[in-house]
Write a protein that holds these residues in place. Structure first.
Motif, PDB file in Angstrom:
ATOM      1  N   UNK A   1       0.832  -1.212   0.000  1.00 21.46           N
ATOM      2  CA  UNK A   1       0.000   0.000   0.000  1.00 21.46           C
ATOM      3  C   UNK A   1       0.870   1.268   0.000  1.00 21.46           C
ATOM      4  N   UNK A   2       0.326   2.349  -0.520  1.00 22.41           N
ATOM      5  CA  UNK A   2       1.021   3.640  -0.511  1.00 22.41           C
ATOM      6  C   UNK A   2       0.064   4.751  -0.094  1.00 22.41           C
ATOM      7  N   UNK A   3       0.601   5.958   0.064  1.00 22.50           N
ATOM      8  CA  UNK A   3      -0.241   7.125   0.325  1.00 22.50           C
ATOM      9  C   UNK A   3      -0.901   7.609  -0.961  1.00 22.50           C
TER      10      UNK A   3
ATOM     11  N   UNK B   1      15.382   5.416  -1.556  1.00 20.09           N
ATOM     12  CA  UNK B   1      15.739   4.908  -0.225  1.00 20.09           C
ATOM     13  C   UNK B   1      14.516   4.228   0.398  1.00 20.09           C
ATOM     14  N   UNK B   2      14.788   3.351   1.362  1.00 17.15           N
ATOM     15  CA  UNK B   2      13.728   2.484   1.888  1.00 17.15           C
ATOM     16  C   UNK B   2      12.632   3.251   2.636  1.00 17.15           C
ATOM     17  N   UNK B   3      12.908   4.503   3.043  1.00 19.34           N
ATOM     18  CA  UNK B   3      11.854   5.255   3.743  1.00 19.34           C
ATOM     19  C   UNK B   3      10.882   5.917   2.768  1.00 19.34           C
TER      20      UNK B   3
ATOM     21  N   UNK C   1       6.704   3.786   0.345  1.00 19.49           N
ATOM     22  CA  UNK C   1       5.239   3.872   0.452  1.00 19.49           C
ATOM     23  C   UNK C   1       4.667   5.266   0.225  1.00 19.49           C
ATOM     24  N   UNK C   2       5.473   6.187  -0.288  1.00 20.41           N
ATOM     25  CA  UNK C   2       4.987   7.566  -0.421  1.00 20.41           C
ATOM     26  C   UNK C   2       4.044   7.749  -1.597  1.00 20.41           C
TER      27      UNK C   2
ATOM     28  N   UNK D   1      13.629  -5.172   3.503  1.00 23.68           N
ATOM     29  CA  UNK D   1      12.787  -3.974   3.445  1.00 23.68           C
ATOM     30  C   UNK D   1      11.314  -4.338   3.670  1.00 23.68           C
TER      31      UNK D   1
ATOM     32  N   UNK E   1       9.135  -3.154   6.911  1.00 22.58           N
ATOM     33  CA  UNK E   1       7.907  -2.357   6.764  1.00 22.58           C
ATOM     34  C   UNK E   1       6.752  -3.043   7.496  1.00 22.58           C
ATOM     35  N   UNK E   2       6.603  -4.352   7.295  1.00 21.64           N
ATOM     36  CA  UNK E   2       5.528  -5.093   7.967  1.00 21.64           C
ATOM     37  C   UNK E   2       5.671  -4.986   9.490  1.00 21.64           C
TER      38      UNK E   2
ATOM     39  N   UNK F   1       4.943  -1.418  10.817  1.00 19.48           N
ATOM     40  CA  UNK F   1       3.510  -1.113  10.777  1.00 19.48           C
ATOM     41  C   UNK F   1       2.813  -1.783  11.970  1.00 19.48           C
TER      42      UNK F   1
END
Lengths: 349, 349
Positions: A134-136, A217-219, A222-223, A239, A243-244, A247
């Motif tokens: 998922x993303x924003x 980059x890994x941050x 999800x943008x 990664x 993330x999982x 969250x």
């Protein structure tokens, strides 16, 4: 158009036969053209089917009793490719008995069996495991490889980018999905030689059905401003799981915080629609169904602990890739690449 | 006991002189024995000091005008080690003018300058960047390496484990912190040769001041059941940033969800103490201050965009490592390791 049927490894996964059959039935409630080959213990499958009249006439059972263990080594599982539910489901795709296979079993074994039975597509050296996150933004982001290949060279990464972009065109509808390589910085000098070489090759390529935007980059995964994130299987797996885990960590903290006072509890009850929305958005079942890209056939990995709803999503992923003919899309993209000869560059310039 | 003073690179970081001086002053309000060597433009430092009477008599200014750029290559920055605020702050540690240095500048340049000026400790081949991350447990978890070394062999990973455990003993008070290697699975056969070899060496070692528990996957970093997570700098950086990004992603989703209806907005206002608690727990400023372990001296990296509160935390990290004499702890652990000869095993068994 009639859709080729989908082979379901009914024995794989932590939850056993029932959740796989329930999941297939749930998918079929939304798409009544789906047909299934259910592979596993006949008695248990029949029992599970009893509650699903909508599966009558839409499913055939292929009986077998042997099952690949969750901790089994791929090399060991491979020896039982002809007797296990996983092996027979994959083999049905090879023989044309099914268009795609879905399994919730051991990922390494599924990879090994799929590779052996279906072989990699012309021009692809190694298949890769891809998933949607998922993303924003409006669309999910595709990440690959997620663990099929621990070490990758530049050539592998370029192929992953092409396969990921083909998948993303189906998911996002974009003609030129935005592709980036996962790295520890965005400057040209960052990361490994393989990453720098892959970036150089993708930058030099013209006419590819993607927009290559360099490193990410890994941050920033999800943008919502990147459609495909490409990495070796080790980094991609790190990664994805980070993330999982993060969250889950944040939602656990939130639960603790809401329990911290009477006032917070009241606020939680009132804002429940908001937190339910969050829960829905983050539930891995809603993003279930990782795909092995680069094989002559569609194989989808359902999470071992997926619910019936999660399995239904994995089945829908398989159906969508069949309908949109992902394999053919990748083949034609690879052919276009070969025509321009980019592939032939080695590890150095 | 009087604490050696701390050199502050007052020019590094995105926010410039004021935030660094404000941060040092804030740290000193809690610990009035802290003393500082403020390195940077004298006029600007003096202006920033005017609002902090508690810094009078506790700080000396070392004037310089040159500053390392955020995008500058480390090799380029190294040439100006004698003229930049970063170089002079690190050099103060080398000369014994300060016990530790804190900088918010370019990480690669800070690493290169620190390595050149302070050299690695006896028995340590490469320094590593370590940071503290929040967990669901009582203590923070230490992760290293976070980007100082893209490629690492088994020997490097074993040394990182020893350095991380020494740091964790200070943070957690545990005599034998629980140490794990970051991997894509917990079975012995998972991951790279380097990881398997490092695990074998750490398992074979006896009498080390740690409890080595094998591998950890990236989704288990923040659960509170591991004290030190060891990895190469590439994977560690990917994991750290993925965690940061996912935490931000979830809180952004939560904000959107709370804004989605009037009811949710009301719920949000009522449960504000809970969400503030969450915000506090996740604010990177509360975990600011990454440490270069393995050098003959303490160097702390403050985040480039840290607030004054964040800088104060980085200063407190530096002070704590001085007080608890981390460098000496690592030296004695390394000496113990050499005595048992584990280090001498090569890449193969």
């Amino acid at each position: 158009m009639s859709l080729p049927r989908i082979a379901i490894d009914a024995m794989g996964g932590d939850e056993g036969v029932r959740v796989m059959v329930d999941g297939a039935a749930e998918a079929r409630r939304h798409h009544d053209r789906f047909k299934f080959l259910l592979v596993g213990d006949e008695a248990r499958i029949k029992a599970a089917l009893e509650t699903h009249p909508n599966m009558r006439g839409a499913s055939e059972i292929l009986h077998c009793e042997d099952v690949v263990g969750g901790d089994e080594k791929p090399t060991q599982a491979l020896r039982r490719a002809k007797t296990t539910s996983m092996g027979l489901a994959v083999n049905a795709v090879k023989k044309g008995d099914a268009g795609a296979a879905v399994s919730g079993g051991n990922t390494g074994a599924l990879m090994a069996m799929s590779k052996l039975a279906l072989r990699t597509m012309p021009g692809i050296d190694r298949p890769a495991l891809a998933a949607l996150l998922p993303t924003l933004g409006d669309n999910d982001v595709i990440m690959l490889d997620l663990g099929a290949n621990t070490d990758c060279d530049a050539r592998n990464l370029v192929q992953f980018a092409i396969m990921g972009a083909a998948y993303s065109r189906i998911v996002t509808g974009r003609e030129a999905p935005r592709v980036r390589l996962l790295n520890i910085g965005t400057e040209d000098i960052k990361g490994t030689d393989q990453l720098q070489e892959a970036a150089a090759q993708l930058k030099a390529a013209t006419g590819l059905a993607m927009q290559f935007d360099g490193f990410v980059e890994a941050d920033k995964i999800n943008r919502g401003d990147v459609d495909v994130v490409v990495s070796d299987g080790f980094s991609g797996n790190i990664a994805l799981k980070a993330i999982e885990g993060a969250a889950r960590f944040v939602t656990d903290l939130l639960k603790d915080a809401f329990r911290s006072s009477f006032r917070s509890k009241v606020g939680f009850l009132i804002s429940r629609p908001a937190t339910e929305l969050l829960k829905h958005h983050l539930d891995p079942n809603n993003h279930n169904g990782a795909v092995f890209l680069g094989l002559n056939g569609v194989v989808v990995k359902s999470h071992g602990s997926a619910t019936a709803g999660g399995v239904a999503n994995a089945v829908k992923v398989a159906a969508r890739l069949l309908e949109e003919d992902l394999t053919q899309r990748i083949a034609s993209d690879m052919a276009a690449l070969h025509a321009r000869g980019i592939e032939r560059t080695g590890a150095g310039e």
